[in-house]
Design a protein around this motif. Sequence first.
Motif, PDB file in Angstrom:
ATOM      1  N   VAL A 151     -20.077  -6.943  -9.191  1.00 33.85           N
ATOM      2  CA  VAL A 151     -18.883  -7.410  -8.620  1.00 33.85           C
ATOM      3  C   VAL A 151     -17.913  -6.385  -8.227  1.00 33.85           C
ATOM      4  O   VAL A 151     -17.567  -5.661  -9.287  1.00 33.85           O
ATOM      5  N   VAL A 152     -17.505  -6.323  -7.156  1.00 35.92           N
ATOM      6  CA  VAL A 152     -16.398  -5.299  -6.696  1.00 35.92           C
ATOM      7  C   VAL A 152     -15.284  -5.930  -6.169  1.00 35.92           C
ATOM      8  O   VAL A 152     -15.079  -6.777  -5.251  1.00 35.92           O
ATOM      9  N   THR A 153     -14.427  -6.020  -7.161  1.00 31.65           N
ATOM     10  CA  THR A 153     -13.035  -6.848  -7.196  1.00 31.65           C
ATOM     11  C   THR A 153     -12.061  -6.186  -7.962  1.00 31.65           C
ATOM     12  O   THR A 153     -12.312  -5.159  -8.899  1.00 31.65           O
ATOM     13  N   SER A 154     -10.930  -6.945  -8.311  1.00 35.15           N
ATOM     14  CA  SER A 154      -9.899  -6.649  -8.889  1.00 35.15           C
ATOM     15  C   SER A 154     -10.029  -7.034 -10.368  1.00 35.15           C
ATOM     16  O   SER A 154     -10.346  -8.266 -10.452  1.00 35.15           O
ATOM     17  N   PRO A 155     -10.201  -6.209 -11.303  1.00 36.64           N
ATOM     18  CA  PRO A 155     -10.382  -6.908 -12.717  1.00 36.64           C
ATOM     19  C   PRO A 155      -9.224  -7.833 -13.482  1.00 36.64           C
ATOM     20  O   PRO A 155      -9.468  -8.601 -14.502  1.00 36.64           O
ATOM     21  N   VAL A 175     -23.314  -8.885 -15.585  1.00 41.07           N
ATOM     22  CA  VAL A 175     -22.472  -8.999 -14.787  1.00 41.07           C
ATOM     23  C   VAL A 175     -21.971  -7.346 -14.886  1.00 41.07           C
ATOM     24  O   VAL A 175     -21.389  -7.159 -15.964  1.00 41.07           O
ATOM     25  N   LEU A 176     -21.849  -6.517 -13.788  1.00 37.35           N
ATOM     26  CA  LEU A 176     -21.184  -5.047 -13.801  1.00 37.35           C
ATOM     27  C   LEU A 176     -19.998  -5.217 -12.841  1.00 37.35           C
ATOM     28  O   LEU A 176     -20.359  -5.556 -11.884  1.00 37.35           O
ATOM     29  N   VAL A 177     -18.847  -4.916 -13.473  1.00 38.19           N
ATOM     30  CA  VAL A 177     -17.696  -5.088 -12.404  1.00 38.19           C
ATOM     31  C   VAL A 177     -16.881  -3.835 -12.296  1.00 38.19           C
ATOM     32  O   VAL A 177     -16.794  -2.834 -12.988  1.00 38.19           O
ATOM     33  N   TRP A 178     -16.924  -3.514 -10.930  1.00 33.67           N
ATOM     34  CA  TRP A 178     -16.388  -2.254 -10.440  1.00 33.67           C
ATOM     35  C   TRP A 178     -14.829  -2.644  -9.939  1.00 33.67           C
ATOM     36  O   TRP A 178     -14.623  -2.967  -8.870  1.00 33.67           O
ATOM     37  N   PRO A 179     -13.900  -2.116 -10.782  1.00 32.85           N
ATOM     38  CA  PRO A 179     -12.649  -2.501 -10.665  1.00 32.85           C
ATOM     39  C   PRO A 179     -11.929  -1.806  -9.182  1.00 32.85           C
ATOM     40  O   PRO A 179     -12.312  -0.650  -8.912  1.00 32.85           O
ATOM     41  N   VAL A 180     -11.474  -2.316  -8.192  1.00 38.02           N
ATOM     42  CA  VAL A 180     -10.815  -1.817  -6.885  1.00 38.02           C
ATOM     43  C   VAL A 180      -9.526  -2.292  -6.741  1.00 38.02           C
ATOM     44  O   VAL A 180      -9.049  -3.461  -7.331  1.00 38.02           O
ATOM     45  N   ALA A 181      -8.760  -1.859  -5.833  1.00 40.82           N
ATOM     46  CA  ALA A 181      -7.581  -2.445  -5.221  1.00 40.82           C
ATOM     47  C   ALA A 181      -7.879  -3.237  -4.039  1.00 40.82           C
ATOM     48  O   ALA A 181      -8.802  -2.643  -3.450  1.00 40.82           O
ATOM     49  N   GLN A 183      -5.999  -4.712  -2.075  1.00 42.52           N
ATOM     50  CA  GLN A 183      -4.920  -4.698  -0.646  1.00 42.52           C
ATOM     51  C   GLN A 183      -4.364  -3.558  -0.987  1.00 42.52           C
ATOM     52  O   GLN A 183      -4.114  -2.719  -1.963  1.00 42.52           O
ATOM     53  N   GLY A 184      -3.725  -2.778   0.103  1.00 39.42           N
ATOM     54  CA  GLY A 184      -2.956  -1.697   0.211  1.00 39.42           C
ATOM     55  C   GLY A 184      -3.702  -0.715   0.813  1.00 39.42           C
ATOM     56  O   GLY A 184      -4.900  -0.743   1.365  1.00 39.42           O
ATOM     57  N   ALA A 185      -3.193   0.552   0.687  1.00 39.01           N
ATOM     58  CA  ALA A 185      -3.538   1.787   1.454  1.00 39.01           C
ATOM     59  C   ALA A 185      -4.875   2.216   0.496  1.00 39.01           C
ATOM     60  O   ALA A 185      -5.795   2.715   1.205  1.00 39.01           O
ATOM     61  N   ASN A 186      -5.146   1.812  -0.731  1.00 38.83           N
ATOM     62  CA  ASN A 186      -6.311   2.256  -1.375  1.00 38.83           C
ATOM     63  C   ASN A 186      -7.475   1.466  -1.479  1.00 38.83           C
ATOM     64  O   ASN A 186      -8.444   1.492  -2.004  1.00 38.83           O
ATOM     65  N   CYS A 187      -7.132   0.246  -0.756  1.00 41.40           N
ATOM     66  CA  CYS A 187      -8.276  -0.752  -0.817  1.00 41.40           C
ATOM     67  C   CYS A 187      -9.342  -0.177  -0.174  1.00 41.40           C
ATOM     68  O   CYS A 187     -10.605  -0.336  -0.708  1.00 41.40           O
ATOM     69  N   ALA A 188      -9.380  -0.031   1.125  1.00 37.44           N
ATOM     70  CA  ALA A 188     -10.663   0.571   1.728  1.00 37.44           C
ATOM     71  C   ALA A 188     -11.476   1.649   1.074  1.00 37.44           C
ATOM     72  O   ALA A 188     -12.486   1.410   1.152  1.00 37.44           O
ATOM     73  N   PRO A 189     -10.797   2.671   0.870  1.00 35.52           N
ATOM     74  CA  PRO A 189     -11.583   3.943   0.247  1.00 35.52           C
ATOM     75  C   PRO A 189     -12.210   3.473  -1.039  1.00 35.52           C
ATOM     76  O   PRO A 189     -13.298   3.688  -1.404  1.00 35.52           O
ATOM     77  N   GLU A 190     -11.535   2.926  -1.795  1.00 37.73           N
ATOM     78  CA  GLU A 190     -11.969   2.405  -3.187  1.00 37.73           C
ATOM     79  C   GLU A 190     -13.239   1.158  -3.190  1.00 37.73           C
ATOM     80  O   GLU A 190     -14.336   1.297  -3.625  1.00 37.73           O
ATOM     81  N   ASP A 224      -2.808  -8.550   4.249  1.00 36.07           N
ATOM     82  CA  ASP A 224      -3.392  -8.303   3.009  1.00 36.07           C
ATOM     83  C   ASP A 224      -4.737  -8.104   2.992  1.00 36.07           C
ATOM     84  O   ASP A 224      -5.376  -7.393   1.919  1.00 36.07           O
ATOM     85  N   LEU A 225      -5.361  -8.334   3.813  1.00 32.78           N
ATOM     86  CA  LEU A 225      -6.888  -8.582   4.051  1.00 32.78           C
ATOM     87  C   LEU A 225      -7.467  -7.354   4.965  1.00 32.78           C
ATOM     88  O   LEU A 225      -8.587  -7.075   5.012  1.00 32.78           O
ATOM     89  N   TRP A 226      -6.471  -6.709   5.055  1.00 31.57           N
ATOM     90  CA  TRP A 226      -6.751  -5.810   6.229  1.00 31.57           C
ATOM     91  C   TRP A 226      -7.745  -4.516   5.743  1.00 31.57           C
ATOM     92  O   TRP A 226      -8.505  -3.989   6.600  1.00 31.57           O
ATOM     93  N   GLY A 227      -7.789  -4.283   4.367  1.00 32.02           N
ATOM     94  CA  GLY A 227      -8.563  -3.355   3.916  1.00 32.02           C
ATOM     95  C   GLY A 227     -10.061  -3.686   4.010  1.00 32.02           C
ATOM     96  O   GLY A 227     -10.994  -2.659   4.149  1.00 32.02           O
ATOM     97  N   PHE A 228     -10.199  -4.806   4.125  1.00 32.28           N
ATOM     98  CA  PHE A 228     -11.655  -5.179   4.171  1.00 32.28           C
ATOM     99  C   PHE A 228     -12.303  -5.269   5.825  1.00 32.28           C
ATOM    100  O   PHE A 228     -13.326  -5.354   6.202  1.00 32.28           O
ATOM    101  N   ASN A 229     -11.188  -4.790   6.778  1.00 30.28           N
ATOM    102  CA  ASN A 229     -11.499  -4.532   8.162  1.00 30.28           C
ATOM    103  C   ASN A 229     -11.547  -3.217   8.455  1.00 30.28           C
ATOM    104  O   ASN A 229     -12.078  -2.986   9.676  1.00 30.28           O
ATOM    105  N   GLU A 230     -11.366  -2.295   7.630  1.00 27.69           N
ATOM    106  CA  GLU A 230     -11.563  -0.931   7.806  1.00 27.69           C
ATOM    107  C   GLU A 230     -13.045  -0.321   8.140  1.00 27.69           C
ATOM    108  O   GLU A 230     -13.914  -1.061   7.522  1.00 27.69           O
ATOM    109  N   GLU A 231     -13.097   0.716   8.945  1.00 24.39           N
ATOM    110  CA  GLU A 231     -14.387   1.045   9.174  1.00 24.39           C
ATOM    111  C   GLU A 231     -15.152   1.518   8.296  1.00 24.39           C
ATOM    112  O   GLU A 231     -16.507   1.315   8.367  1.00 24.39           O
TER     113      GLU A 231
END
Length: 519
Positions: A151-155, A175-181, A183-190, A224-231
């Motif tokens: 699961v890739v999401t915020s913990p 279940v393995l959780v990979w914590p990420v941001a 929203q924000g600038a760090n969302c897409a790369p993480e 808020d959801l724009w990080g998931f629209n990044e290339e």
Amino acid sequence: MSDLIDDPLPGRNLPEYTVSEISGEVKRTLEGTFGRVRVRGEVGRVFRARSGHLYYDVKDDRNVLACTTWKGQIGNLSVEPEEGLEVVVTGRLTSFGAQSKYNLNVDEVAVAGQGALMALLEKRRKQLASEGLFDEARKTPLPYLPDVIGVVTSPSGAVIRDILHRLRDRFPRKVLVWPVAVQGANCAPEVARAIAGFNALSPGGALPRPDLIIVARGGGSIEDLWGFNEEAVVRAAAASDIPLISAVGHETDTTLIDFASDKRAPTPTAAAELAVPVRLDLLAWVDGQAARLSHALSAGVERRGQRLRDLSRALPRVETLLDAPRQRLDFWGERLPAALTQSVQKRRVELSEISGALRPGTLRGQLRDQAQRVDQLAGRLLPALDQRAERGRERYDAMAARLGRCRPDADVAQRREQFTALSNRLSQAGIRQLQDLRDKIGALDRLRETLSYKATLNRGYAVVRGDGEIVKRKAAAQTATTLEIEFADGKLSVGKGATKPAKPAPRAKPDTPEQGDLF
């Protein structure tokens, strides 16, 4: 002319500056006057240098403002500028004296209005779709029952709790959780690194490789959801070898990762429902399949039984061939249980009569006699049964020879095999009856040992005999010439001349007898 240059007119004695001084003063004036500013406009040309710095223009209908974003600042941008996009840029106004230009050093870019975001989103979607990243042919089916789910999401959000709760209700999995941001600038790369990281795990390693990945986030605005629209996120999802479910936003929210993922879920909870089946439904289905299988087997056996009965009608009747052997078998079969029962009953009566005296020597002798008799009977029964079976086989062979002219050899061989099998069964039945008789005699011997008075002596009692007879009363003991006391470990003789034992002291508790007062 030289005089005019050497002697300027009164009031024209202005100071002289170097070019660098003028450029530096202009730079200080721009930075001190404007400082940090926000500028709205449309992105013009965009150029990325080999050094990694980003150069672009922000313009309106009359003027153009040169903008620069250094390589180290690009990672902090929430949106990278694209040509034709209306944005609001924030930075510091400065100048570049080498070319007598001023520009804006931008460290933050925001899209100006939702309409511009939607236009950028549509443009990016068409570009990625033209590369085949959204084709259905490249998508892989989800595993029916994954062992490990990544699961890739915020913990810290409610999304992970909803997913874990629904998985626990339907079918608990690792279940393995990979914590990420999310929203924000760090969302897409993480998020992109998390998807690539799960795929980089080796199967069977210390950290198990997931069989399924869920990228989840709760609802929000398009910003808020724009990080998931990044290339980068879209390409990572498309390149994932592990099946991926996107669960970003609510049902009405759509991001580009939804097109690249193998399955889109309207909500994170729905993603958990897509990941695993309902355990109770699966158990019910298995029970249903088991019932169907049992019914199919029963129906198959019934059909084959009916087919066998139909075929048996075409065969000749065996009653005419086996009437006499069957009658003999029934005769001996009926006599054998009664004879065995009568023999056992007789021995049970004899054992009851003998056990009254409880004499071990007599019981052992009778048991030896009975065992010898059983062995003799067993030795006689088996040859007798074999002899009778041989005579029956000879009669059957003679009958088969007489019927050979009118019956096929195959039928005669089949009847011979059936008769041999019946003879073997009769012999085995006799052996089993004899073995049962031996077991019962052994059980009676163990019962005799249990009922023997020897076991009573081991508990502290003794047997008193006077002149060879068992003494049960005090008067009989006083009149006897000699007394013999038998204990568990031996016998003791007591003569008339023996010293009379001292009278025992009065007992403290008269209602509690002691074993030593028996004599």
